[in-house]
Structures are given as C-alpha cells and as structure tokens.
Design a protein around this motif. Sequence first.
Motif, short mmCIF file in Angstrom:
data_model
loop_
_atom_site.label_atom_id
_atom_site.label_comp_id
_atom_site.label_asym_id
_atom_site.label_seq_id
_atom_site.Cartn_x
_atom_site.Cartn_y
_atom_site.Cartn_z
N TYR A 87 0.84 -1.20 0.00
CA TYR A 87 0.00 0.00 0.00
C TYR A 87 0.88 1.26 0.00
O TYR A 87 1.98 1.26 0.57
CB TYR A 87 -0.92 0.01 1.22
CG TYR A 87 -1.97 -1.07 1.22
CD1 TYR A 87 -2.79 -1.29 0.12
CD2 TYR A 87 -2.16 -1.88 2.34
CE1 TYR A 87 -3.76 -2.28 0.12
CE2 TYR A 87 -3.14 -2.87 2.36
CZ TYR A 87 -3.93 -3.06 1.24
OH TYR A 87 -4.89 -4.05 1.25
N ASP A 88 0.34 2.33 -0.58
CA ASP A 88 1.09 3.59 -0.67
C ASP A 88 1.43 4.17 0.70
O ASP A 88 2.45 4.83 0.88
CB ASP A 88 0.29 4.63 -1.46
CG ASP A 88 0.15 4.28 -2.93
OD1 ASP A 88 0.98 3.47 -3.42
OD2 ASP A 88 -0.78 4.78 -3.59
N TYR A 89 0.58 3.92 1.68
CA TYR A 89 0.75 4.55 2.99
C TYR A 89 1.73 3.83 3.91
O TYR A 89 2.10 4.35 4.95
CB TYR A 89 -0.61 4.65 3.70
CG TYR A 89 -1.31 3.33 3.98
CD1 TYR A 89 -0.82 2.42 4.93
CD2 TYR A 89 -2.48 2.99 3.31
CE1 TYR A 89 -1.46 1.21 5.19
CE2 TYR A 89 -3.14 1.79 3.56
CZ TYR A 89 -2.63 0.91 4.50
OH TYR A 89 -3.27 -0.28 4.76
N THR A 90 2.14 2.63 3.54
CA THR A 90 2.83 1.74 4.48
C THR A 90 4.11 2.33 5.07
O THR A 90 4.27 2.41 6.29
CB THR A 90 3.13 0.39 3.81
OG1 THR A 90 1.88 -0.24 3.49
CG2 THR A 90 3.94 -0.52 4.71
N THR A 92 5.28 5.37 5.08
CA THR A 92 5.04 6.62 5.80
C THR A 92 4.46 6.35 7.18
O THR A 92 4.87 6.96 8.18
CB THR A 92 4.07 7.52 5.01
OG1 THR A 92 4.63 7.77 3.73
CG2 THR A 92 3.83 8.83 5.73
N TRP A 93 3.54 5.41 7.25
CA TRP A 93 2.90 5.08 8.53
C TRP A 93 3.92 4.54 9.52
O TRP A 93 3.98 4.96 10.68
CB TRP A 93 1.80 4.05 8.29
CG TRP A 93 0.85 3.87 9.44
CD1 TRP A 93 0.81 4.58 10.61
CD2 TRP A 93 -0.21 2.92 9.53
NE1 TRP A 93 -0.21 4.12 11.43
CE2 TRP A 93 -0.86 3.10 10.78
CE3 TRP A 93 -0.68 1.92 8.67
CZ2 TRP A 93 -1.94 2.32 11.18
CZ3 TRP A 93 -1.76 1.15 9.07
CH2 TRP A 93 -2.38 1.35 10.30
N ARG A 187 -7.25 1.66 6.88
CA ARG A 187 -6.25 2.43 7.63
C ARG A 187 -6.93 3.53 8.44
O ARG A 187 -6.54 3.80 9.58
CB ARG A 187 -5.22 3.03 6.68
CG ARG A 187 -4.14 3.83 7.43
CD ARG A 187 -3.04 4.30 6.51
NE ARG A 187 -2.01 4.99 7.25
CZ ARG A 187 -1.80 6.30 7.22
NH1 ARG A 187 -2.59 7.07 6.49
NH2 ARG A 187 -0.83 6.86 7.91
N LYS A 188 -7.93 4.15 7.87
CA LYS A 188 -8.64 5.24 8.56
C LYS A 188 -9.21 4.77 9.89
O LYS A 188 -9.00 5.39 10.93
CB LYS A 188 -9.75 5.79 7.67
CG LYS A 188 -10.51 6.96 8.25
CD LYS A 188 -11.53 7.48 7.25
CE LYS A 188 -12.25 8.71 7.78
NZ LYS A 188 -13.12 8.41 8.94
#
Length: 201
Positions: A87-90, A92-93, A187-188
């Motif tokens: 995932y794109d957010y991984t 960064t998270w 994720r939200k």
Amino acid sequence: MINTIIFDIGMVLADFRWQKYIEEFNFSSEVNEVISNAMVLSEAWGEFDRSLLSDEEILNLFIKNAPEYKSEIIQVFENIGNAIVTYDYTKTWIRELKQNGYKVYILSNYPKKTYDLTRKQLDFIEECDGTLFSFEVKLIKPEIEIFKTLTNKYNINAQESVFLDDNKNNIEAAKQLGFKTIHFSTRKSALEELNEIFRKY
C-alpha cells in the motif's frame, strides 16, 4: 503505556490481491474458482505459509486438489509474488510511528517462496525494529506459539503492545496473551482505534 506496534502484512500493509492476480491469467471464471479453491482457499495454503514442506511438496498438494488443472496451478504458483502489492501509505505510517517513539514489528504468515519473490515490495521492513515471518519458524498464526516466539525474540511486553491484523482468529489469539488489538479493515478506522488506545493507555 503503549510503546510497541505489531503489524500483519497481508491486507494491512500490503494488498494480497490473489483474486485479481488469478484473473490476470485470463482463465475462465469456472477455472478461476477451481484454482482458488485448490490453492488459496485450501487447507494446504496454511502449510504453504508454514513452509515446513518444500515448494515442490506444496505444489503437489495444490495439484492434488484439482489434478485436471495442473498446468494452470503451476503457472499461478510460479508467479505468486505478483499477488502482493504494498500500500502507498505503508512506509510513511511506519516512519510516523517510529518518529513518535514507538517500536514497530512485523508478524506475518508468509511463505518462503513468496518472500523471495517480493523482497522489493517488502522494502518497508527495513524501517521496522524487527520481523518474524511464519516461514522462518515453521509456525503460523493463530498458533499461540508464534506470538510467544515474537515476544521472546524481541523482549516485547504484550501488555504494552498493539497488534493489528485483518484476521479475527489471529486477533483472538493475540488477546489471550494480553495484547491490545485492532481488527484491521481500513487504515482510517485503524488510526482512529490506535489513537483511542494511545489516549487510554
């Protein structure tokens, strides 16, 4: 006080897009269903995650479930790494959690073959404090022993940790050991639950 976050990978940090992956072979919908049942939805898939058997032995178990589709199963098996997309957010998270002082670990049911094929997609593990994959210890979630192996390996206190997984059985197993848990869907919603846990503990 919570100081540790433990992530599953599939459907949490990376998309296990196995249905779309199988569809990309352009088999008929009937064949897709047979292959799905013979592989990903079969009991043998858990043994693939465990990686106690060789790739050839695992492949033979899948073929045994649908011998008339041997060639198709072989094609799907050989390129199984294409079913994983991070995932794109991984990254960064993970970095945000680390910057806020939390230790971050991975606990994932993950076959050795898939791991070898997806090292590029799994570059986010370099951001983590540690990882434990099922293939390394020949154990799979929700077996309690794999959780104990993780906590022993990294000296993790379950009471000070949050475990995120999309599988309810894995969540229930973690609860038995005292982990705070989040049954992951998006994720939200996970962020909302995580922030609530941080406020409480």
